[in-house]
Design an enzyme around this catalytic site. Structure first.
Site, PDB file in Angstrom:
ATOM      1  N   HIS A  21     -24.509  -3.090  56.462  1.00 38.21           N
ATOM      2  CA  HIS A  21     -25.793  -3.434  55.740  1.00 38.21           C
ATOM      3  C   HIS A  21     -26.542  -1.763  55.732  1.00 38.21           C
ATOM      4  CE1 HIS A  21     -29.371  -4.709  53.759  1.00 38.21           C
ATOM      5  NE2 HIS A  21     -30.213  -3.969  54.814  1.00 38.21           N
ATOM      6  N   GLU A  50     -34.815  -3.309  48.980  1.00 40.04           N
ATOM      7  CA  GLU A  50     -33.739  -4.427  49.407  1.00 40.04           C
ATOM      8  C   GLU A  50     -33.032  -4.901  48.062  1.00 40.04           C
ATOM      9  OE1 GLU A  50     -32.413  -5.200  52.255  1.00 40.04           O
ATOM     10  OE2 GLU A  50     -33.629  -4.139  53.631  1.00 40.04           O
ATOM     11  N   SER A  54     -24.922  -3.641  49.579  1.00 41.14           N
ATOM     12  CA  SER A  54     -24.052  -3.753  50.656  1.00 41.14           C
ATOM     13  C   SER A  54     -23.272  -5.251  50.631  1.00 41.14           C
ATOM     14  CB  SER A  54     -24.916  -3.691  52.046  1.00 41.14           C
ATOM     15  OG  SER A  54     -26.086  -4.793  52.106  1.00 41.14           O
TER      16      SER A  54
HETATM   17 FE   LIG Z   1     -32.039  -3.771  54.826  1.00 39.03          FE
END
Ligand SMILES: [Fe+2]
Length: 299
Positions: free
Chosen positions: A179, A225, A244
């Site tokens: 990530h 995010e 991710s």
């Molecule tokens: Fe993050």
């Protein structure tokens, strides 16, 4: 190792994006500093694997002994862990081509990761620093939102270095090096996205109340995010949690898209334990960049 996303349960896939650093804003827990070691829960996939736990501790030691500015010592990843990277990459590559925004794909190309082995933070740092001045610094575990966000103001991304357990290549209950690198590392290799990260840090530094911090954390969640934008008539991701996670990228199509209104986002609750059902969608990368910059500057 062959990975079939379809055969994985939602539960296995959904959490590999969850960045718990954004979640504990209003708890009364003592603030974790950058050397706090992650205690694995009994339901963590690596809980019963003594070798994995020993390696996690070894990697945590790197962070605890790290002096900012020095090269980051390499983490001792095993062949099994490099296989995990390979499996993730196999799932992510086509998902990126379909769902990532152009800015991300351009930065990804500049970092040119090997599909066969986990990049070391030291290597990623060399490239990211040359592009945006941002640097990754290893941390032993997760840090509290204020610590994490304020470091962004100084161009420092506090970065975990461990990788998820090899038994669950497409699932991790915590942000791991995948990530960090595939999400944040790549976006920090974009000058404009790196600038927005710095502005988040500076805005957080100007806040005193828990309520203000929580609102900024939500904006971070719905942009850095989980941000999406329109590009060539399609919805594309610029959010690190989406980029991710192959599972999250594929689920994006089912999300309810709301207009890019940051004040509304700052008051919008979210549940980090599910695929995100609500995303805030900008009309273009330029609009996202301009509006978020203005919002953070005026905070
Ligand atoms: Fe993050």
């Amino acid at each position: 190792m062959t990975i079939e996303i379809e055969s994985k349960t939602r539960q296995q896939l959904l959490s590999d994006h969850v960045d718990a650093r954004m979640i504990a804003v209003d708890t009364d827990e003592p603030v974790a500093d950058r050397n706090t070691i992650v205690q694995l829960d009994p339901d963590h996939p690596g809980f019963r694997d003594q070798d994995y736990r020993a390696r996690r501790n070894q990697i945590a030691q790197i962070a605890m002994q790290y002096q900012p500015g020095n090269p980051i010592p390499d983490a001792p990843y095993t062949d099994e862990e490099h296989q995990v990277w390979r499996a993730i990459w196999q799932a992510l590559r086509p998902a990126h081509q379909r769902h990532a925004c152009a800015e991300y794909l351009s930065s990804l190309g500049q970092l040119s990761f090997s599909p066969d082995r986990i990049p070391q933070l030291r290597e990623v740092n060399q490239k990211v620093q040359a592009i945006s001045g941002f640097r990754l610094e290893p941390v032993a575990g997760l840090v509290q939102p204020r610590v994490f966000l304020e470091n962004l103001a100084d161009g420092v991304f506090l970065c975990t270095q461990y990788i998820r357990h090899h038994s669950t290549p497409l699932y991790t209950p915590e942000p791991d090096v995948v990530h960090e690198i595939v999400g944040h590392g790549v976006t920090l290799a974009s000058e404009r996205l790196a600038e927005l990260n710095r502005l988040f840090g500076k805005a957080v530094k100007r806040t005193a109340s828990a309520e203000a911090l929580e609102r900024l954390s939500r904006v971070y969640w719905f942009t850095v995010e989980f941000g999406v934008l329109r590009e060539g008539g399609e919805v594309k991701a610029y959010g690190t949690g989406l980029l991710s996670s192959a599972g999250e990228l594929e689920e994006m199509a089912d999300a309810e898209l709301r207009p890019f209104d940051l004040d509304t986002a700052s008051r919008c609750e979210y549940d980090p334990t599910h695929f995100q059902p609500v995303l805030f969608c900008a009309d273009s990368f330029e609009q996202m960049y301009r509006m978020l910059k203005e919002y953070l500057t005026e905070w």
